[in-house]
Design a protein around this motif. Structure first.
Motif, PDB file in Angstrom:
ATOM      1  N   MET A   1      -4.466  -4.212  -6.818  1.00 28.48           N
ATOM      2  CA  MET A   1      -4.853  -3.297  -5.749  1.00 28.48           C
ATOM      3  C   MET A   1      -5.064  -4.038  -4.431  1.00 28.48           C
ATOM      4  O   MET A   1      -4.803  -3.491  -3.352  1.00 28.48           O
ATOM      5  CB  MET A   1      -6.121  -2.544  -6.141  1.00 28.48           C
ATOM      6  CG  MET A   1      -5.937  -1.593  -7.324  1.00 28.48           C
ATOM      7  SD  MET A   1      -4.548  -0.458  -7.149  1.00 28.48           S
ATOM      8  CE  MET A   1      -5.006   0.440  -5.674  1.00 28.48           C
ATOM      9  N   ALA A   2      -5.538  -5.284  -4.504  1.00 33.66           N
ATOM     10  CA  ALA A   2      -5.670  -6.077  -3.275  1.00 33.66           C
ATOM     11  C   ALA A   2      -4.301  -6.335  -2.651  1.00 33.66           C
ATOM     12  O   ALA A   2      -4.129  -6.247  -1.423  1.00 33.66           O
ATOM     13  CB  ALA A   2      -6.380  -7.387  -3.572  1.00 33.66           C
ATOM     14  N   ASP A   3      -3.314  -6.646  -3.502  1.00 38.12           N
ATOM     15  CA  ASP A   3      -1.959  -6.849  -2.986  1.00 38.12           C
ATOM     16  C   ASP A   3      -1.396  -5.555  -2.389  1.00 38.12           C
ATOM     17  O   ASP A   3      -0.741  -5.574  -1.339  1.00 38.12           O
ATOM     18  CB  ASP A   3      -1.046  -7.340  -4.109  1.00 38.12           C
ATOM     19  CG  ASP A   3      -1.401  -8.744  -4.570  1.00 38.12           C
ATOM     20  OD1 ASP A   3      -2.094  -9.457  -3.825  1.00 38.12           O
ATOM     21  OD2 ASP A   3      -0.982  -9.116  -5.689  1.00 38.12           O
ATOM     22  N   ILE A   4      -1.645  -4.445  -3.095  1.00 38.61           N
ATOM     23  CA  ILE A   4      -1.142  -3.160  -2.614  1.00 38.61           C
ATOM     24  C   ILE A   4      -1.794  -2.794  -1.284  1.00 38.61           C
ATOM     25  O   ILE A   4      -1.130  -2.317  -0.348  1.00 38.61           O
ATOM     26  CB  ILE A   4      -1.395  -2.066  -3.666  1.00 38.61           C
ATOM     27  CG1 ILE A   4      -0.546  -2.336  -4.919  1.00 38.61           C
ATOM     28  CG2 ILE A   4      -1.085  -0.689  -3.109  1.00 38.61           C
ATOM     29  CD1 ILE A   4      -0.836  -1.394  -6.062  1.00 38.61           C
ATOM     30  N   THR A   5      -3.100  -3.035  -1.184  1.00 43.63           N
ATOM     31  CA  THR A   5      -3.798  -2.726   0.062  1.00 43.63           C
ATOM     32  C   THR A   5      -3.242  -3.544   1.217  1.00 43.63           C
ATOM     33  O   THR A   5      -3.029  -3.029   2.332  1.00 43.63           O
ATOM     34  CB  THR A   5      -5.300  -2.993  -0.108  1.00 43.63           C
ATOM     35  OG1 THR A   5      -5.804  -2.209  -1.190  1.00 43.63           O
ATOM     36  CG2 THR A   5      -6.064  -2.666   1.154  1.00 43.63           C
ATOM     37  N   GLN A   6      -2.998  -4.832   0.972  1.00 36.19           N
ATOM     38  CA  GLN A   6      -2.433  -5.682   2.012  1.00 36.19           C
ATOM     39  C   GLN A   6      -1.045  -5.207   2.415  1.00 36.19           C
ATOM     40  O   GLN A   6      -0.698  -5.174   3.602  1.00 36.19           O
ATOM     41  CB  GLN A   6      -2.378  -7.137   1.526  1.00 36.19           C
ATOM     42  CG  GLN A   6      -1.802  -8.116   2.534  1.00 36.19           C
ATOM     43  CD  GLN A   6      -2.641  -8.198   3.810  1.00 36.19           C
ATOM     44  OE1 GLN A   6      -3.857  -7.992   3.787  1.00 36.19           O
ATOM     45  NE2 GLN A   6      -1.987  -8.488   4.934  1.00 36.19           N
TER      46      GLN A   6
END
Length: 501
Positions: A199-204
């Motif tokens: 989710m951190a990658d997706i948010t970025q």
């Protein structure tokens, strides 16, 4: 007692002792017949066939197959400090103490007594010519022995031994459940960490997409609606992280409690999120007959039935006479110096015959109650076996489903990632519309998250199989003992870790 009277007493007594060595009223326990089982090995004739499940010796230390030292450490810590295991161990110690007490019924019981009496009588109760003050020294060793003519003591020992065995099996069952719970919670915690990383990658990525759309809006290549859609997509992704953080906190607290620690002081060992893919080549699952012999809950249910059967004999013995021999040897003297003389010696040897023949109604009611409890124990045993078979079949099905789902998720993730990359590239070059990019990214993000969940589900399915098969326990009741389980068979273990795509 003269020799003739002694012989008249001892001969019947010897006959009673000989009879008591072989007589026990009530039914003798015999192991119950298991329900019809599949004739072949698991799981070909036991539910759906699953790839990777083969016959063979079940690996006791199955968690080592995951090649995760942190998991092994957590399970050992839990076995040493878990409160459920501590309670089960205390109950086992209690039942073993009661077993030792019941075995004392085969031995004589006795006590010793020493007393001194200094008495001053009134003139009225003192005979003429005697002193008003008298002194008496007494000492005796009293003993009694129940001749177990009808097996009441023997049945009591049988019941206590079966109950102790049941408690020991329950302890092993708790250990197996704790090992499975620790592994499942640990894998869930790692899975949530992996989800948060995704989710951190997706948010970025969504932030970068929003910046790109804003640049295109300024350049006139996109409109305000595209920017609003990009911002809405970012907010939809950001709202997921708090939910995952809450679930991770719940799993973290559960793991701390399993290890007997407070969540505030518990520190999890380091885990590797990078290595998420686990290829399972084979899991040895034994056969149905071995399952019935290995699962602690089935063994505990069978021993509970044995104890209930023995209690029928205990109550049945109440219909028959109880024979007891009582004896005492000691001294009674008027002064301390006379206690060692033969004139002060006293002894008693008395047989006691006790029979509550007027109380047979109550006794028969207690027998009927014991028989009903034995039928209840038999039903509970059959129910335990059926539930074990159900749990095992469900675990096999879940393992097969998890493996199939994981393969499909790999294919889905690969396809949606390519589609998202292509849509972003086309839109950045002025081709297509941003709605296509949003749809492609939503599918990509959903598939990446679903892949992480599928990996976790695969591990949880493996844990469920070993829990259903009764693997993963040793008798460990002390915190200072290394709770390393018995060595398992190295053949057919979970092998072949491969890197994630």
């Amino acid at each position: 007692m003269n020799d003739r009277r002694r012989r008249m007493f001892m001969l019947p007594l010897a006959a009673c002792v000989m009879l008591s060595a072989c007589a026990s009223v009530g039914p003798d326990f015999s192991p119950p017949s298991p329900p019809p089982l599949p004739s072949a090995a698991f799981p070909a004739d036991f539910g759906a066939r699953s790839v990777g499940l083969v016959p063979g010796t079940v690996d006791t230390e199955w968690w080592r197959s995951f090649d995760d030292p942190a998991l092994t450490s957590l399970i050992q810590r839990a076995w040493a400090a878990n409160h459920d295991i501590g309670l089960a161990a205390a109950r086992l110690d209690e039942s073993r103490a009661m077993l030792r007490e019941s075995r004392q019924g085969f031995l004589p019981q006795g006590s010793a007594e020493v007393g001194h009496e200094n008495r001053r009588r009134s003139e009225v109760e003192t005979p003429l010519g005697q002193s008003r003050r008298s002194e008496t020294y007494r000492g005796a060793i009293d003993a009694s022995w129940e001749i177990d003519l009808f097996g009441r003591v023997r049945r009591s020992a049988e019941a206590a031994q079966a109950e102790a065995g049941s408690r020991e099996a329950l302890l092993r069952g708790v250990q197996a459940s704790v090992a499975a719970a620790v592994a499942a919670t640990w894998f869930e915690l790692n899975g949530l960490d992996a989800e948060l990383s995704v989710m951190a990658d997706i948010t970025q990525s969504q932030r970068e997409s929003l910046h790109l759309v804003e640049d295109l809006v300024e350049a006139g290549s996109a409109n305000a609606l595209d920017r609003l859609r990009a911002e809405a997509a970012l907010r939809a992704v950001e709202v997921v992280a708090p939910e995952l953080e809450h679930r991770r906190n719940v799993a973290f607290n559960a793991l701390a409690i399993l290890l007997g620690e407070t969540p505030q002081t518990f520190v999890t060992p380091a885990s590797s999120i990078a290595r998420q893919t686990l290829e399972v080549r084979s899991i040895t699952v034994g056969d149905p007959a071995a399952l019935l012999a290995r699962r602690p809950d089935i063994e505990a249910a069978e021993l509970s039935l044995a104890a209930a059967t023995a209690h029928i004999g205990i109550e049945t013995a109440g219909l028959y006479p109880q024979i007891e021999v009582q004896g005492s040897i000691g001294f009674v003297a008027g002064s301390l110096g006379s206690t060692g003389g033969s004139s002060a010696l006293s002894s008693v040897l008395a047989p006691l015959f006790r029979w509550s023949f007027l109380d047979t109604g109550r006794v028969r009611a207690r027998i009927a109650a014991s028989e009903a409890r034995a039928r209840e124990a038999l039903i509970r045993y059959d129910q335990t076996v059926l539930r074990a078979l159900e749990e095992t079949d469900n675990a096999f099905g879940a393992f097969s489903t998890a493996g199939t789902a994981l393969q499909l998720r790999y294919q889905e993730a690969s396809t949606t990632q390519q589609a998202a990359d292509l849509a972003r590239a086309q839109f950045s070059h002025g081709e297509g519309i941003y709605l296509d990019v949003l749809d492609a990214e939503r599918a990509d993000f959903a598939s990446r998250r679903a892949l992480v969940v599928a990996r976790t589900n695969q591990r949880l399915a493996i844990v469920s199989i070993y829990k259903a098969l009764g693997g993963g326990w040793v008798t460990c009741t002390r915190a200072d003992v290394d709770c390393a389980g018995a060595s398992g068979d190295s053949e057919g273990r979970i092998i072949g870790f491969v890197p994630a795509p």
